[in-house]
Design a protein around this motif. Structure first.
Motif, PDB file in Angstrom:
ATOM      1  N   GLY A  71       0.865  -1.183   0.000  1.00 44.78           N
ATOM      2  CA  GLY A  71       0.000   0.000   0.000  1.00 44.78           C
ATOM      3  C   GLY A  71       0.894   1.223   0.000  1.00 44.78           C
ATOM      4  N   GLU A  72       0.292   2.393  -0.070  1.00 43.31           N
ATOM      5  CA  GLU A  72       1.043   3.640  -0.239  1.00 43.31           C
ATOM      6  C   GLU A  72       2.210   3.756   0.752  1.00 43.31           C
ATOM      7  N   GLN A  73       3.415   3.791   0.211  1.00 45.22           N
ATOM      8  CA  GLN A  73       4.662   3.911   0.972  1.00 45.22           C
ATOM      9  C   GLN A  73       4.856   2.780   1.984  1.00 45.22           C
ATOM     10  N   GLN A  74       4.308   1.615   1.669  1.00 44.74           N
ATOM     11  CA  GLN A  74       4.504   0.454   2.538  1.00 44.74           C
ATOM     12  C   GLN A  74       5.114  -0.689   1.740  1.00 44.74           C
ATOM     13  N   LEU A  75       6.285  -1.124   2.164  1.00 45.13           N
ATOM     14  CA  LEU A  75       6.950  -2.256   1.524  1.00 45.13           C
ATOM     15  C   LEU A  75       7.321  -3.253   2.606  1.00 45.13           C
ATOM     16  N   GLY A  76       6.952  -4.509   2.411  1.00 45.80           N
ATOM     17  CA  GLY A  76       7.293  -5.535   3.389  1.00 45.80           C
ATOM     18  C   GLY A  76       8.223  -6.578   2.777  1.00 45.80           C
ATOM     19  N   TYR A  77       9.301  -6.894   3.472  1.00 49.59           N
ATOM     20  CA  TYR A  77      10.237  -7.922   3.012  1.00 49.59           C
ATOM     21  C   TYR A  77       9.908  -9.200   3.756  1.00 49.59           C
ATOM     22  N   ARG A  78       9.422 -10.207   3.064  1.00 49.29           N
ATOM     23  CA  ARG A  78       8.999 -11.407   3.778  1.00 49.29           C
ATOM     24  C   ARG A  78       8.978 -12.637   2.867  1.00 49.29           C
ATOM     25  N   GLU A  79       8.720 -13.760   3.483  1.00 45.21           N
ATOM     26  CA  GLU A  79       8.662 -15.044   2.792  1.00 45.21           C
ATOM     27  C   GLU A  79       7.318 -15.176   2.077  1.00 45.21           C
ATOM     28  N   VAL A  80       7.374 -15.553   0.797  1.00 46.69           N
ATOM     29  CA  VAL A  80       6.141 -15.828   0.056  1.00 46.69           C
ATOM     30  C   VAL A  80       6.323 -17.158  -0.667  1.00 46.69           C
ATOM     31  N   ALA A  81       5.238 -17.680  -1.220  1.00 47.05           N
ATOM     32  CA  ALA A  81       5.333 -18.922  -2.006  1.00 47.05           C
ATOM     33  C   ALA A  81       6.277 -18.682  -3.173  1.00 47.05           C
ATOM     34  N   SER A  82       7.170 -19.611  -3.411  1.00 40.91           N
ATOM     35  CA  SER A  82       8.168 -19.396  -4.456  1.00 40.91           C
ATOM     36  C   SER A  82       7.531 -19.389  -5.837  1.00 40.91           C
ATOM     37  N   ALA A  83       8.078 -18.524  -6.702  1.00 43.92           N
ATOM     38  CA  ALA A  83       7.665 -18.559  -8.107  1.00 43.92           C
ATOM     39  C   ALA A  83       8.001 -19.921  -8.680  1.00 43.92           C
ATOM     40  N   GLU A  84       7.160 -20.384  -9.598  1.00 44.88           N
ATOM     41  CA  GLU A  84       7.449 -21.634 -10.304  1.00 44.88           C
ATOM     42  C   GLU A  84       7.347 -21.368 -11.788  1.00 44.88           C
ATOM     43  N   ALA A  85       8.097 -22.126 -12.572  1.00 48.00           N
ATOM     44  CA  ALA A  85       8.072 -21.938 -14.024  1.00 48.00           C
ATOM     45  C   ALA A  85       6.686 -22.270 -14.556  1.00 48.00           C
TER      46      ALA A  85
END
Lengths: 326, 326
Positions: A8-22
């Motif tokens: 959201g506006e001026q909000q960035l979160g660094y965290r674990e997410v489901a990995s991208a897959e091909a």
């Protein structure tokens, strides 16, 4: 995987997410360098309704293919995914494909993450001896390469060769480098920020000034605000051409009276064709775009702070590249 | 000689003035046909500070040389007087000459008069069998010929060939004719005035509509208001080009966001080069611009009434030509 999420506006979160897959017919890339673009900043500030939160931003990526037959191939990524079959694509203007997608805009997540999936045709091999960080500059350099190519095409063959670039961020600096690679030697950059200007002069060996009132037959507006378009309108020589890259403000600034009476061409430019992207990558690999040592590298974990620093004007380098594995 | 003098806002006086005399290195022309241009109307309404009263307006002239070695030569007049030696002139872009003059703007009086003095190089011989009134259309047709040439030059070679002309006055109609003479067959004209529209369809065999929402890869704005530029911005196809002729309003209307994201080129165009003027005259003489029977002729003595009729929208013909000897 770790990712930097725009929440959201001026909000960035660094965290674990489901990995991208091909995806089908795509390959998985381990992202090793990804630049922060002005359009990422625009989205971060909540000004881009094409990029609604939550979303992974970032589209200037390079890395290494993971898995499959091409495992280990080092690549730089053309982030525009196009249909390859419509009239625009078939005429080599893939940037005008009506169904074009770009990573960092739904339905495609961006590259501020450890992994990314892309069609193979979007990848250009990075030779040994070229760093992945430098290869990640291909995308912004291709934007400027394309704008420079269009504006030089529009120029009358007997025109004097003097160019002005408005804005000394990555796109402006890249435009100056592209013009020089196209044998357009006399290029001036307007950059009002003193620290950035000093960086352009001292580190990048560019001719950068705070302002000018001279006339130029080629102008590249690498900012895209009403005020920079007014400047471009004012300083373009009669019969000259302006290329407009980027979108700070949607309207205003063009002096139509002067464009008409002085026969000036104003060219809207958007991204690059597939050929422009490949040509730019080759120019980087051949050293025709100088040293390209004008970025600073930070870890993706520090991404939120990097956005804050950019917003506050505390960064003199034209580009910050994030490393998802640092 | 008799002349129609612009005496101030909406004031035109038809009266005897000192006769024009040939300047050094110029010839005297007996003006036999002179068209009323939108820019004359603009001046008449007091909107052109480049044309202060009292002044003889009019710059679309044809007639016969009087006296000297060329006595009796029938000519059409290129009203742009340029230096012929500056870089713009030497590169064939005389319309960009920094010291250019145009008749009807100080220091040169215009052609709403019985005589005019011009440099010989500004004259093109009119062949027998071509009426002087038709020859007087060369100037407005050359404006549109030039705009059509520039916009077609800007077009990607693989583009579809569909053009829109906004405005069905003389410049708009002439743009449609020029595009067709350049093998661009599919041309639509937007003309909101029903009488003018009917005239375009019935007398000129053009495709004219009150409005449209279709897309076109070539757009010629032959009106030059904010609203027509907004229309041009909206209807230009991705990758297309807009040529802008004329100056109804100085600013506004351009959708820069769309021009940028859809990579549309906006070309300011002003008058014509010497070559365009000659090419247009030849196209008229060869019949490549159709019959050119879409003007009405009045006497110069009735000039003030003609301006009033044009202002009130009571004229369906795209052009009124005045005859100083009727």
């Amino acid at each position: 995987m770790k990712a930097l999420i725009y929440d959201g506006e001026q909000q960035l979160g660094y965290r674990e997410v489901a990995s991208a897959e091909a995806r089908e017919n795509e390959v998985l890339i381990r992202v090793e360098a990804v630049g922060i673009c002005g359009s990422d900043m625009h989205a971060y500030l909540g000004h881009d309704n094409r990029r609604p939160a939550p979303l992974i931003l970032g589209h200037e990526a390079a890395g290494t293919i993971v898995g499959g037959a091409q495992d280990g191939r080092r690549v730089t990524v053309n982030p525009l995914v196009t249909c390859q079959t419509c009239p625009a694509c078939e005429s080599g203007r893939q940037n005008l494909c009506k169904t074009r997608q770009i990573i960092s805009m739904p339905p495609r997540e961006g590259a501020f993450a450890q992994y990314l999936t892309m069609p193979d045709r979007n990848l250009v091999t990075v030779p040994d001896g070229v760093s992945i960080a430098k290869a990640a500059l291909t995308e912004p350099l291709a934007v400027s390469w394309h704008a420079a190519r269009l504006v030089l095409n529009a120029l009358h063959p007997q025109s004097e060769h003097r160019a002005l670039v408005i804005g000394g961020g990555a796109i402006g600096l890249a435009a100056a480098l592209a013009l020089k690679a196209m044998d357009f030697e006399d290029v001036t950059i307007i950059e009002p920020n003193p620290a950035r200007r000093a960086f352009l002069v001292d580190t990048c060996q560019q001719k950068a000034v705070a302002d000018t009132n001279e006339g130029f037959n080629v102008v590249i507006d690498a900012v895209g605000y009403a005020s920079t378009r007014a400047k471009a309108s004012e300083l373009a020589e009669p019969g000259g051409a302006i290329a407009h890259v980027g979108l700070g403000e949607d309207t205003g600034g063009i002096d139509v009276r002067r464009l008409t009476l002085q026969e000036i061409t104003f060219i809207g430019t958007y991204t690059y064709t597939d050929q422009d992207f490949r040509d730019t990558a080759q120019a980087i690999f051949d050293g025709r775009l100088d040293e390209l040592d004008w970025f600073e590298t930070r870890s993706l974990a520090e991404g939120a702070e990097a956005f804050q620093d950019l917003k506050s004007g505390r960064v003199s380098a034209p580009k910050i590249i994030l490393d998802p594995w640092a």
